[in-house]
Design a protein around this motif. Structure first.
Motif, PDB file in Angstrom:
ATOM      1  N   VAL A 191     -48.304 -20.984 -10.688  1.00 56.18           N
ATOM      2  CA  VAL A 191     -48.735 -20.620  -9.042  1.00 56.18           C
ATOM      3  C   VAL A 191     -50.467 -20.656  -8.787  1.00 56.18           C
ATOM      4  O   VAL A 191     -51.025 -20.182  -9.156  1.00 56.18           O
ATOM      5  CB  VAL A 191     -48.636 -18.870  -8.661  1.00 56.18           C
ATOM      6  N   SER A 198     -49.112 -14.879  -3.175  1.00 51.97           N
ATOM      7  CA  SER A 198     -49.413 -14.932  -4.561  1.00 51.97           C
ATOM      8  C   SER A 198     -48.886 -14.109  -5.416  1.00 51.97           C
ATOM      9  O   SER A 198     -47.821 -14.119  -5.706  1.00 51.97           O
ATOM     10  CB  SER A 198     -50.719 -15.955  -5.254  1.00 51.97           C
ATOM     11  N   LYS A 199     -49.015 -13.137  -5.026  1.00 50.95           N
ATOM     12  CA  LYS A 199     -48.405 -11.150  -5.659  1.00 50.95           C
ATOM     13  C   LYS A 199     -46.272 -11.080  -5.827  1.00 50.95           C
ATOM     14  O   LYS A 199     -46.132 -10.987  -6.966  1.00 50.95           O
ATOM     15  CB  LYS A 199     -48.882 -10.235  -4.928  1.00 50.95           C
ATOM     16  N   THR A 207     -53.826 -20.966  -6.807  1.00 54.22           N
ATOM     17  CA  THR A 207     -53.632 -20.214  -5.291  1.00 54.22           C
ATOM     18  C   THR A 207     -55.676 -20.774  -5.547  1.00 54.22           C
ATOM     19  O   THR A 207     -56.213 -20.349  -6.456  1.00 54.22           O
ATOM     20  CB  THR A 207     -53.953 -19.001  -5.747  1.00 54.22           C
ATOM     21  N   GLU A 260     -50.135 -17.366 -12.821  1.00 55.18           N
ATOM     22  CA  GLU A 260     -51.194 -18.104 -11.728  1.00 55.18           C
ATOM     23  C   GLU A 260     -52.490 -18.429 -12.724  1.00 55.18           C
ATOM     24  O   GLU A 260     -52.932 -18.097 -13.417  1.00 55.18           O
ATOM     25  CB  GLU A 260     -51.545 -16.317 -10.752  1.00 55.18           C
ATOM     26  N   SER A 275     -48.868 -24.445  -4.926  1.00 53.91           N
ATOM     27  CA  SER A 275     -50.059 -24.070  -3.973  1.00 53.91           C
ATOM     28  C   SER A 275     -50.284 -23.574  -2.872  1.00 53.91           C
ATOM     29  O   SER A 275     -49.148 -24.433  -2.153  1.00 53.91           O
ATOM     30  CB  SER A 275     -50.605 -25.611  -4.754  1.00 53.91           C
TER      31      SER A 275
END
Length: 251
Positions: free
Chosen positions: A187, A201-202, A189, A213, A92
């Motif tokens: 992930v 994150s990408k 976000t 995500e 996170s």
């Protein structure tokens, strides 16, 4: 009960402050076995943090790493080693490599990481708290603010550890080994994150083979603190969808 059918232990890795996850933040995970800890002081290398965590989970044969912010980078570093027993990974507000691409801010980071005494307390921590903030911090289950972020660091993070962790964060780079993470990965976000930005994150989603995500709307980088129930709900949904046995996870 067969070992492979046990509920995995959730191992919660602290953020940059180094403070263990609080009882309030752990409560939404119910009766699942849980473990958290304080980060060691003065360590300036991400691999050494991974060593520390590897020792902390050495007795577990089935576990999930849940790392927040700096703790997400530690969790990622350990996951690339494919430790036996790792069932899944939650990252996170994290990053695979230094997410700061602003040259002025990079220069400022180097300066504030060396601050001590009143300069650390009054300048470094105020600047850092400002970077952590979002417009949504006050809306959560636990209203958050810049003064609360600064207080978190005043109570838990000596200046020498702040500087050491800053060096660890800016020098760590796991982009080229993300493919070594072979477990389901969430992930998580926040929708507003000035500190980490959108690209971090990408990069992780592109590099980790089984990554997905979830973006939590109207949250900021401190969402583990401000929105612990919302945060935990996303993690619990992810955990509920995991294979129910180690054999299934490893298949």
């Amino acid at each position: 009960m067969n070992t492979s059918e046990k509920i995995p232990t959730l191992v919660f890795i602290p953020c940059f402050s180094g403070a263990p996850w609080s009882a309030e933040q752990l409560a939404p995970y119910g009766e699942a076995p849980k473990r958290t800890l304080r980060l060691p002081e003065g360590v300036d290398d991400m691999e050494r943090y991974a060593d520390y965590m590897e020792n902390a989970v050495a007795d577990l044969d089935d576990f999930v790493l849940v790392g927040d912010s700096f703790g997400a980078n530690i969790a990622l570093a350990l996951a690339t080693r494919r430790p036996q027993g790792l069932r899944a990974l939650v990252l996170s507000g994290g990053f695979a490599a230094n997410p700061v691409d602003s040259k002025p801010w990079k220069a400022l980071m180097q300066a504030i990481g060396k601050a001590r005494g009143p300069f650390y307390r009054q300048l470094t921590l105020r600047a850092h708290a400002h970077r952590l903030a979002s417009p949504f911090d006050g809306e959560g289950e636990v209203p958050w603010s810049e003064p609360r972020s600064r207080e978190l660091f005043l109570e838990n993070t000596p200046a020498v550890s702040f500087g050491a962790r800053l060096r660890a964060a800016v020098t760590a780079d796991y982009v080229d080994v993300l493919g070594q993470v072979q477990v389901p990965t969430l992930v998580l976000t926040p929708s507003h994150d000035v500190l980490i930005g959108e690209n971090a994150s990408k990069v992780m989603l592109a590099g980790i083979p089984d990554a997905r995500e979830v973006v939590l709307p109207r949250t900021g980088h401190m969402f583990r603190f401000s929105h612990p129930v919302t945060y935990a709900a996303a993690v619990n949904d992810f955990l509920a969808a995991l294979p129910t046995t180690r054999q299934g996870a490893d298949a």
